[in-house]
Design a protein around this motif. Structure first.
Motif, PDB file in Angstrom:
ATOM      1  N   LEU A 238       2.299 -11.987 -13.115  1.00 12.64           N
ATOM      2  CA  LEU A 238       3.278 -10.905 -13.199  1.00 12.64           C
ATOM      3  C   LEU A 238       4.473 -11.314 -14.055  1.00 12.64           C
ATOM      4  O   LEU A 238       5.085 -12.356 -13.839  1.00 12.64           O
ATOM      5  N   LYS A 239       4.786 -10.473 -15.035  1.00 13.73           N
ATOM      6  CA  LYS A 239       5.989 -10.660 -15.842  1.00 13.73           C
ATOM      7  C   LYS A 239       7.092  -9.714 -15.365  1.00 13.73           C
ATOM      8  O   LYS A 239       8.239 -10.112 -15.253  1.00 13.73           O
ATOM      9  N   GLU A 240       6.696  -8.447 -15.064  1.00 13.91           N
ATOM     10  CA  GLU A 240       7.692  -7.443 -14.677  1.00 13.91           C
ATOM     11  C   GLU A 240       7.018  -6.277 -13.967  1.00 13.91           C
ATOM     12  O   GLU A 240       5.929  -5.849 -14.356  1.00 13.91           O
ATOM     13  N   VAL A 241       7.687  -5.751 -12.928  1.00 13.06           N
ATOM     14  CA  VAL A 241       7.277  -4.488 -12.319  1.00 13.06           C
ATOM     15  C   VAL A 241       8.016  -3.406 -13.106  1.00 13.06           C
ATOM     16  O   VAL A 241       9.234  -3.285 -13.008  1.00 13.06           O
ATOM     17  N   ILE A 242       7.277  -2.659 -13.907  1.00 13.59           N
ATOM     18  CA  ILE A 242       7.878  -1.620 -14.740  1.00 13.59           C
ATOM     19  C   ILE A 242       8.185  -0.382 -13.920  1.00 13.59           C
ATOM     20  O   ILE A 242       9.218   0.266 -14.103  1.00 13.59           O
ATOM     21  N   GLU A 243       7.273  -0.060 -12.990  1.00  6.49           N
ATOM     22  CA  GLU A 243       7.412   1.159 -12.203  1.00  6.49           C
ATOM     23  C   GLU A 243       6.739   0.975 -10.850  1.00  6.49           C
ATOM     24  O   GLU A 243       5.674   0.374 -10.756  1.00  6.49           O
ATOM     25  N   LYS A 244       7.378   1.506  -9.814  1.00 14.51           N
ATOM     26  CA  LYS A 244       6.816   1.532  -8.464  1.00 14.51           C
ATOM     27  C   LYS A 244       7.080   2.925  -7.919  1.00 14.51           C
ATOM     28  O   LYS A 244       8.227   3.308  -7.705  1.00 14.51           O
ATOM     29  N   VAL A 245       5.994   3.700  -7.703  1.00 15.64           N
ATOM     30  CA  VAL A 245       6.123   5.095  -7.310  1.00 15.64           C
ATOM     31  C   VAL A 245       5.300   5.353  -6.053  1.00 15.64           C
ATOM     32  O   VAL A 245       4.123   4.985  -5.999  1.00 15.64           O
TER      33      VAL A 245
ATOM     34  N   ALA B 240       0.836  -1.201   0.000  1.00 19.75           N
ATOM     35  CA  ALA B 240       0.000   0.000   0.000  1.00 19.75           C
ATOM     36  C   ALA B 240       0.869   1.248   0.000  1.00 19.75           C
ATOM     37  O   ALA B 240       1.970   1.256   0.546  1.00 19.75           O
ATOM     38  N   GLY B 241       0.368   2.312  -0.645  1.00 22.49           N
ATOM     39  CA  GLY B 241       1.097   3.578  -0.686  1.00 22.49           C
ATOM     40  C   GLY B 241       1.962   3.735  -1.924  1.00 22.49           C
ATOM     41  O   GLY B 241       2.644   4.749  -2.079  1.00 22.49           O
ATOM     42  N   PHE B 242       1.940   2.749  -2.801  1.00 18.40           N
ATOM     43  CA  PHE B 242       2.701   2.812  -4.047  1.00 18.40           C
ATOM     44  C   PHE B 242       1.778   2.543  -5.227  1.00 18.40           C
ATOM     45  O   PHE B 242       0.931   1.656  -5.171  1.00 18.40           O
ATOM     46  N   ARG B 243       1.958   3.318  -6.277  1.00 11.73           N
ATOM     47  CA  ARG B 243       1.259   3.065  -7.539  1.00 11.73           C
ATOM     48  C   ARG B 243       2.212   2.250  -8.409  1.00 11.73           C
ATOM     49  O   ARG B 243       3.391   2.568  -8.524  1.00 11.73           O
ATOM     50  N   TYR B 244       1.703   1.186  -8.975  1.00 15.12           N
ATOM     51  CA  TYR B 244       2.523   0.272  -9.759  1.00 15.12           C
ATOM     52  C   TYR B 244       2.106   0.291 -11.227  1.00 15.12           C
ATOM     53  O   TYR B 244       0.924   0.414 -11.543  1.00 15.12           O
ATOM     54  N   ARG B 245       3.086   0.122 -12.079  1.00 12.74           N
ATOM     55  CA  ARG B 245       2.833  -0.178 -13.495  1.00 12.74           C
ATOM     56  C   ARG B 245       3.467  -1.542 -13.737  1.00 12.74           C
ATOM     57  O   ARG B 245       4.667  -1.727 -13.516  1.00 12.74           O
ATOM     58  N   LEU B 246       2.633  -2.490 -14.159  1.00 12.27           N
ATOM     59  CA  LEU B 246       3.063  -3.878 -14.282  1.00 12.27           C
ATOM     60  C   LEU B 246       2.892  -4.386 -15.712  1.00 12.27           C
ATOM     61  O   LEU B 246       1.952  -3.997 -16.408  1.00 12.27           O
ATOM     62  N   SER B 247       3.754  -5.288 -16.092  1.00  5.66           N
ATOM     63  CA  SER B 247       3.571  -6.065 -17.308  1.00  5.66           C
ATOM     64  C   SER B 247       3.088  -7.436 -16.840  1.00  5.66           C
ATOM     65  O   SER B 247       3.755  -8.089 -16.021  1.00  5.66           O
ATOM     66  N   VAL B 248       1.927  -7.855 -17.326  1.00  2.00           N
ATOM     67  CA  VAL B 248       1.323  -9.113 -16.884  1.00  2.00           C
ATOM     68  C   VAL B 248       0.789  -9.894 -18.085  1.00  2.00           C
ATOM     69  O   VAL B 248       0.562  -9.334 -19.159  1.00  2.00           O
ATOM     70  N   THR B 249       0.591 -11.172 -17.858  1.00  2.96           N
ATOM     71  CA  THR B 249      -0.164 -11.987 -18.798  1.00  2.96           C
ATOM     72  C   THR B 249      -1.533 -12.181 -18.183  1.00  2.96           C
ATOM     73  O   THR B 249      -1.655 -12.574 -17.025  1.00  2.96           O
ATOM     74  N   ASP B 250      -2.567 -11.847 -18.947  1.00  2.00           N
ATOM     75  CA  ASP B 250      -3.948 -11.987 -18.496  1.00  2.00           C
ATOM     76  C   ASP B 250      -4.465 -13.332 -18.981  1.00  2.00           C
ATOM     77  O   ASP B 250      -4.576 -13.564 -20.179  1.00  2.00           O
ATOM     78  N   TYR B 251      -4.730 -14.232 -18.031  1.00  2.00           N
ATOM     79  CA  TYR B 251      -5.309 -15.531 -18.351  1.00  2.00           C
ATOM     80  C   TYR B 251      -6.797 -15.431 -18.082  1.00  2.00           C
ATOM     81  O   TYR B 251      -7.237 -15.402 -16.942  1.00  2.00           O
ATOM     82  N   GLY B 252      -7.580 -15.335 -19.136  1.00  2.00           N
ATOM     83  CA  GLY B 252      -9.020 -15.174 -19.006  1.00  2.00           C
ATOM     84  C   GLY B 252      -9.756 -16.285 -19.718  1.00  2.00           C
ATOM     85  O   GLY B 252      -9.151 -17.225 -20.232  1.00  2.00           O
ATOM     86  N   TYR B 253     -11.054 -16.171 -19.768  1.00  2.00           N
ATOM     87  CA  TYR B 253     -11.901 -17.167 -20.409  1.00  2.00           C
ATOM     88  C   TYR B 253     -12.882 -16.467 -21.328  1.00  2.00           C
ATOM     89  O   TYR B 253     -13.359 -15.378 -21.029  1.00  2.00           O
ATOM     90  N   LEU B 254     -13.150 -17.081 -22.461  1.00  2.00           N
ATOM     91  CA  LEU B 254     -14.063 -16.482 -23.429  1.00  2.00           C
ATOM     92  C   LEU B 254     -15.465 -16.401 -22.849  1.00  2.00           C
ATOM     93  O   LEU B 254     -15.968 -17.377 -22.296  1.00  2.00           O
ATOM     94  N   PRO B 255     -16.122 -15.251 -22.971  1.00  2.00           N
ATOM     95  CA  PRO B 255     -17.491 -15.133 -22.469  1.00  2.00           C
ATOM     96  C   PRO B 255     -18.442 -15.988 -23.293  1.00  2.00           C
ATOM     97  O   PRO B 255     -18.236 -16.210 -24.475  1.00  2.00           O
ATOM     98  N   GLY B 256     -19.479 -16.479 -22.640  1.00  2.00           N
ATOM     99  CA  GLY B 256     -20.492 -17.251 -23.332  1.00  2.00           C
ATOM    100  C   GLY B 256     -20.179 -18.726 -23.455  1.00  2.00           C
ATOM    101  O   GLY B 256     -20.986 -19.495 -23.946  1.00  2.00           O
TER     102      GLY B 256
END
Length: 129
Positions: free
Chosen positions: A105-112, A76-92
């Protein structure tokens, strides 16, 4: 006879496919707000407030996400920019909505360090301290 078998199989294929869980994965970027918020439908559970981007330049408005981010150590207290792989499912697809999707999570690009308050659908509201 071969033509009848082909027609029978082609009619059966959509039924078999609809009984499967069809997953999709895509690499995206997430911005994670510095404070968690109450989940809309999960009682007292706290969720991430995030923005997403497919190209890393144009981001959605803030929205509440109950999707876990595997490998991410939120602080908490940090804004993150992350590179991630989204594993989702097709609707319907049968069973799809009942199976939770998740981010990996692939990479933490930024932590501010950030003391701003963000709200779903908006940009930011600076807290008065």
């Amino acid at each position: 006879m071969k033509g009848r078998n082909f027609i029978g199989l082609s009619l059966l294929f959509p039924i078999v496919l609809s009984a499967c869980n069809v997953s999709v994965q895509q690499d995206i970027q997430l911005v994670v707000a510095p404070k968690k918020v109450a989940c809309e439908t999960l009682g007292d559970k706290q969720c991430f407030l995030v923005k997403t981007s497919r190209d890393g330049k144009s981001f959605t408005a803030w929205f509440i996400s109950s999707q876990p981010i595997e490998g991410f150590n939120y602080e908490a207290g940090f804004r993150y920019r992350l590179s991630v792989t989204d594993y989702g499912y097709l609707p319907g697809v049968t069973g799809g909505p009942n199976i939770p999707s998740y981010y990996y999570l692939k990479e933490v690009i930024e932590k501010v360090a950030d003391d701003s308050t963000y709200l779903p659908g908006y940009q930011s509201i600076k807290e008065s301290t």
